[in-house]
Write an enzyme that holds these catalytic residues in place. Structure first.
Site, PDB file in Angstrom:
ATOM      1  N   TYR A 218      -2.572  -1.189  10.610  1.00 47.65           N
ATOM      2  CA  TYR A 218      -2.529  -1.377   9.147  1.00 47.65           C
ATOM      3  C   TYR A 218      -1.211  -0.849   8.584  1.00 47.65           C
ATOM      4  CZ  TYR A 218      -3.977  -1.157   4.234  1.00 47.65           C
ATOM      5  OH  TYR A 218      -4.064  -1.326   2.864  1.00 47.65           O
TER       6      TYR A 218
ATOM      7  N   SER B 198       0.864  -1.181   0.000  1.00 47.36           N
ATOM      8  CA  SER B 198       0.000   0.000   0.000  1.00 47.36           C
ATOM      9  C   SER B 198       0.903   1.234   0.000  1.00 47.36           C
ATOM     10  CB  SER B 198      -0.855  -0.005   1.287  1.00 47.36           C
ATOM     11  OG  SER B 198      -1.513   1.225   1.463  1.00 47.36           O
TER      12      SER B 198
HETATM   13  P1  NAD Z   1     -11.533  -6.161  -0.555  1.00 48.86           P
HETATM   14  O1  NAD Z   1     -11.973  -6.292   0.865  1.00 48.86           O
HETATM   15  O2  NAD Z   1     -12.416  -5.429  -1.508  1.00 48.86           O
HETATM   16  O3  NAD Z   1     -11.253  -7.625  -1.155  1.00 48.86           O
HETATM   17  C1  NAD Z   1     -10.497  -8.527  -0.394  1.00 48.86           C
HETATM   18  C2  NAD Z   1     -10.571  -9.918  -0.976  1.00 48.86           C
HETATM   19  O4  NAD Z   1      -9.913 -10.794  -0.044  1.00 48.86           O
HETATM   20  C3  NAD Z   1     -11.970 -10.471  -1.144  1.00 48.86           C
HETATM   21  O5  NAD Z   1     -12.005 -11.361  -2.243  1.00 48.86           O
HETATM   22  C4  NAD Z   1     -12.201 -11.246   0.183  1.00 48.86           C
HETATM   23  O6  NAD Z   1     -13.153 -12.268   0.026  1.00 48.86           O
HETATM   24  C5  NAD Z   1     -10.811 -11.807   0.392  1.00 48.86           C
HETATM   25  N1  NAD Z   1     -10.487 -12.123   1.779  1.00 48.86           N
HETATM   26  C6  NAD Z   1     -10.753 -11.411   2.911  1.00 48.86           C
HETATM   27  N2  NAD Z   1     -10.307 -12.058   3.996  1.00 48.86           N
HETATM   28  C7  NAD Z   1      -9.719 -13.204   3.554  1.00 48.86           C
HETATM   29  C8  NAD Z   1      -9.077 -14.292   4.189  1.00 48.86           C
HETATM   30  N3  NAD Z   1      -8.957 -14.349   5.525  1.00 48.86           N
HETATM   31  N4  NAD Z   1      -8.593 -15.283   3.415  1.00 48.86           N
HETATM   32  C9  NAD Z   1      -8.733 -15.269   2.064  1.00 48.86           C
HETATM   33  N5  NAD Z   1      -9.348 -14.262   1.409  1.00 48.86           N
HETATM   34  C10 NAD Z   1      -9.831 -13.241   2.151  1.00 48.86           C
HETATM   35  O7  NAD Z   1     -10.083  -5.511  -0.504  1.00 48.86           O
HETATM   36  P2  NAD Z   1      -9.307  -4.621  -1.591  1.00 48.86           P
HETATM   37  O8  NAD Z   1      -9.605  -3.195  -1.370  1.00 48.86           O
HETATM   38  O9  NAD Z   1      -9.485  -5.211  -2.950  1.00 48.86           O
HETATM   39  O10 NAD Z   1      -7.808  -4.843  -1.067  1.00 48.86           O
HETATM   40  C11 NAD Z   1      -7.000  -5.879  -1.559  1.00 48.86           C
HETATM   41  C12 NAD Z   1      -5.564  -5.651  -1.089  1.00 48.86           C
HETATM   42  O11 NAD Z   1      -5.127  -4.367  -1.532  1.00 48.86           O
HETATM   43  C13 NAD Z   1      -5.390  -5.670   0.424  1.00 48.86           C
HETATM   44  O12 NAD Z   1      -4.153  -6.268   0.741  1.00 48.86           O
HETATM   45  C14 NAD Z   1      -5.375  -4.192   0.782  1.00 48.86           C
HETATM   46  O13 NAD Z   1      -4.682  -3.916   1.970  1.00 48.86           O
HETATM   47  C15 NAD Z   1      -4.659  -3.631  -0.427  1.00 48.86           C
HETATM   48  N6  NAD Z   1      -4.898  -2.193  -0.636  1.00 48.86           N
HETATM   49  C16 NAD Z   1      -6.141  -1.726  -0.929  1.00 48.86           C
HETATM   50  C17 NAD Z   1      -6.320  -0.368  -1.132  1.00 48.86           C
HETATM   51  C18 NAD Z   1      -7.653   0.223  -1.489  1.00 48.86           C
HETATM   52  O14 NAD Z   1      -7.760   1.471  -1.527  1.00 48.86           O
HETATM   53  N7  NAD Z   1      -8.676  -0.564  -1.759  1.00 48.86           N
HETATM   54  C19 NAD Z   1      -5.242   0.507  -1.020  1.00 48.86           C
HETATM   55  C20 NAD Z   1      -3.989  -0.007  -0.706  1.00 48.86           C
HETATM   56  C21 NAD Z   1      -3.832  -1.369  -0.523  1.00 48.86           C
END
Ligand code: NAD
Length: 253
Positions: free
Chosen positions: A150, A137
């Site tokens: 986080y 991130s």
């Molecule tokens: P999201 O919550 O929309 O999707 C997460 C996915 O992971 C889903 O498919 C969910 O079913 C799955 N999941 C959740 N817990 C789980 C577990 N215990 N085991 C297996 N699968 C699991 O999240 P996102 O926004 O798409 O984020 C994805 C990654 O990107 C994360 O690592 C997050 O920290 C990172 N990220 C997101 C953002 C953002 O703005 N959305 C920014 C920086 C980093």
């Protein structure tokens, strides 16, 4: 050309799904994952390419092993692991509790490490082009108020990427990371929809827009491709310019 065999954790929606979709467009064979049952994602992606779903909780070592064992069993080979499943904790500093720390670190750090360990054990010595991508991130580099769990878990990804890159280099496995900025997904939608939040964030993003999951997918495909064959141990920030911004000397309007 043989098709890439790609497994992606946390990929039934959000960024992980977009990464799966980008690999599907390249004709890769896929295994996607969630801790919850999947009713839609594998079916939709299955119209584009071979796509399997493995239910496994990536916050435990046994879950990480289950995912990789099943992915290997389904595809017969693994070229790429994308460690994406992650969670966010936003709580006042004085209200921090041990179980919040454990939940975030187990999924955001421990799951990544042990999935990488299980994946690397499946890569054969003669195999070419294997790689791991870890989703960090912008919080891997810069901190947010009330986000110490986080932020520190994502900071750990910066060193996990470097450390894995060094430890796995002699097996020919490259390891890189992607650091998204603000991307609209089910994880962030609730916060983005709070009054005034979206506009406040947009005003701080140099490119002036919230990111979309598909902004991340193409970068993952690139980092796993032969075009990136000399790139290892790097984080690519995909953030509309957030990390690049210095304080401005312009007077307040
Ligand atoms: P999201 O919550 O929309 O999707 C997460 C996915 O992971 C889903 O498919 C969910 O079913 C799955 N999941 C959740 N817990 C789980 C577990 N215990 N085991 C297996 N699968 C699991 O999240 P996102 O926004 O798409 O984020 C994805 C990654 O990107 C994360 O690592 C997050 O920290 C990172 N990220 C997101 C953002 C953002 O703005 N959305 C920014 C920086 C980093």
């Amino acid at each position: 050309m043989t098709k890439q065999c790609v497994c992606i954790t946390g990929s039934t929606h959000g960024i992980g799904y977009a990464i799966a979709e980008a690999f599907a467009k390249e004709g890769a064979r896929l295994v996607i994952n969630s801790h919850e049952a999947d009713t839609k994602a594998a079916k939709t992606l299955g119209k584009m390419t071979e796509c399997h779903f493995v239910q496994a909780d990536m916050s435990s070592v046994s879950g990480a092993n289950t995912f990789i064992e099943n992915a290997y069993g389904l595809l017969g080979k693994l070229d790429v692991l994308v460690n994406n499943a992650g969670t966010f904790t936003d709580v006042d500093f004085d209200d921090l509790e041990e179980q919040m720390f454990d939940r975030a670190y187990n999924l955001n750090v421990k799951g990544y490490l042990f999935a990488a360990k299980a994946f690397s054990a499946k890569v054969k010595p003669e195999q070419k082009g294997a790689s791991i991508i870890c989703i960090g991130s912008t919080n891997s580099l810069a901190a947010e108020k009330n986000s110490v769990i986080y932020d520190s878990s994502k900071g750990a990804i910066l060193m996990l990427v470097r450390s894995l890159a060094i430890s796995l280099a002699d097996r020919g496995i490259r390891v890189n990371g992607i650091g998204p900025g603000i991307v609209e997904t089910p994880l962030t939608k609730l916060g983005l929809d709070q009054p005034g939040v979206r506009a406040a964030l947009v005003a701080q993003i140099p490119l002036g827009v919230i990111g979309k999951p598909e902004n991340i997918g193409g970068a993952a495909v690139f980092l796993a491709s032969s075009n990136a064959s000399y790139i290892s141990g790097q984080m690519l920030y995909i953030d509309g310019g957030i990390i690049a911004r210095q304080l401005s000397w312009d007077p307040m309007p």
